[in-house]
Design a protein around this motif. Sequence first.
Motif, short mmCIF file in Angstrom:
data_model
loop_
_atom_site.label_atom_id
_atom_site.label_comp_id
_atom_site.label_asym_id
_atom_site.label_seq_id
_atom_site.Cartn_x
_atom_site.Cartn_y
_atom_site.Cartn_z
N SER A 63 1.01 9.88 -0.72
CA SER A 63 0.52 9.07 -1.85
C SER A 63 0.04 7.70 -1.41
CB SER A 63 1.62 8.90 -2.90
OG SER A 63 2.02 10.13 -3.43
N LEU A 64 0.83 7.02 -0.57
CA LEU A 64 0.42 5.68 -0.11
C LEU A 64 -0.89 5.74 0.67
CD1 LEU A 64 3.76 4.00 1.03
CD2 LEU A 64 2.39 3.50 -1.00
N ILE A 67 -3.68 6.03 -1.78
CA ILE A 67 -3.96 4.75 -2.43
C ILE A 67 -4.67 3.81 -1.45
CG2 ILE A 67 -2.88 2.71 -3.46
CD1 ILE A 67 -0.65 4.66 -4.50
N ALA A 68 -4.28 3.85 -0.19
CA ALA A 68 -4.95 3.03 0.83
C ALA A 68 -6.42 3.45 0.97
CB ALA A 68 -4.22 3.13 2.16
N LEU A 99 4.20 1.36 4.12
CA LEU A 99 3.18 0.46 3.58
C LEU A 99 2.64 -0.48 4.65
CD1 LEU A 99 1.76 -0.33 0.92
CD2 LEU A 99 3.57 -2.00 0.58
N GLU A 117 -0.61 -4.76 -1.63
CA GLU A 117 0.70 -4.36 -2.17
C GLU A 117 0.66 -4.28 -3.70
OE1 GLU A 117 4.26 -6.16 -0.62
OE2 GLU A 117 3.30 -6.48 1.33
N VAL A 120 -1.16 -1.11 -4.67
CA VAL A 120 -0.30 0.06 -4.50
C VAL A 120 0.65 0.21 -5.69
CG1 VAL A 120 1.63 1.00 -3.13
CG2 VAL A 120 -0.41 0.12 -1.98
N GLY A 124 -3.84 1.04 -8.11
CA GLY A 124 -4.02 2.13 -7.14
C GLY A 124 -3.19 3.35 -7.48
N ARG A 125 -1.93 3.12 -7.83
CA ARG A 125 -1.06 4.25 -8.19
C ARG A 125 -1.56 4.93 -9.47
NH1 ARG A 125 2.83 6.25 -5.71
NH2 ARG A 125 3.18 4.38 -4.48
#
Length: 184
Positions: A63-64, A67-68, A99, A117, A120, A124-125
């Motif tokens: 997931s991260l 989002i990145a 992260l 951050e 995220v 983004g989430r």
Amino acid sequence: AGSRRRVEVYVDLKSPYAFLAIEPTYALQEDFDVELVWRPYVLDIAGFLGSAEVGAQDNKDTSLAGIAMLFAERRGRLRDFQQRLWPSFWRRDLDAEDLGTLAAVLRASGVDTAGFEEFVAGDGRRELMEIQEEATRRGIFGVPSYVFGSVLSAFVQAGCATRTDPAILAAPYLSARNELFAGF
């Protein structure tokens, strides 16, 4: 040829098939009059197969990383980011659940990480969840998945080709175009 047609590309970092498709997919944009719209799609392999059936890389929460990808895309550096992210992950040099690691890859790709951050934790989430829901509605369950309305041959038939040399149009993209394997 008219306005550029969109090809939506769903990918997940943990998919070796998506990894192999990155550069050939970018080649579509070079060879056809299309705009690529990258959509991170987080596969739930453990939920589908059970966690005992999958390897460590297959079981990662990406997931991260997704989002990145959205963050890099908004800053016009998605391709640079992908060219650093995917090979490192598949060499097992990158923790996709960290992260700080992803922020470092963004910076190495020329992305200013101010606000990353917050992105995220917020927009983004939310955007990633919307993409997941949209993909489910469309019937997408694997990656890479392409939404164009037809198969690759339709690119030529629809008049989207920017290169007309039959040898280029028939070339195997993976062996001829994939720059991600340099130094792998």
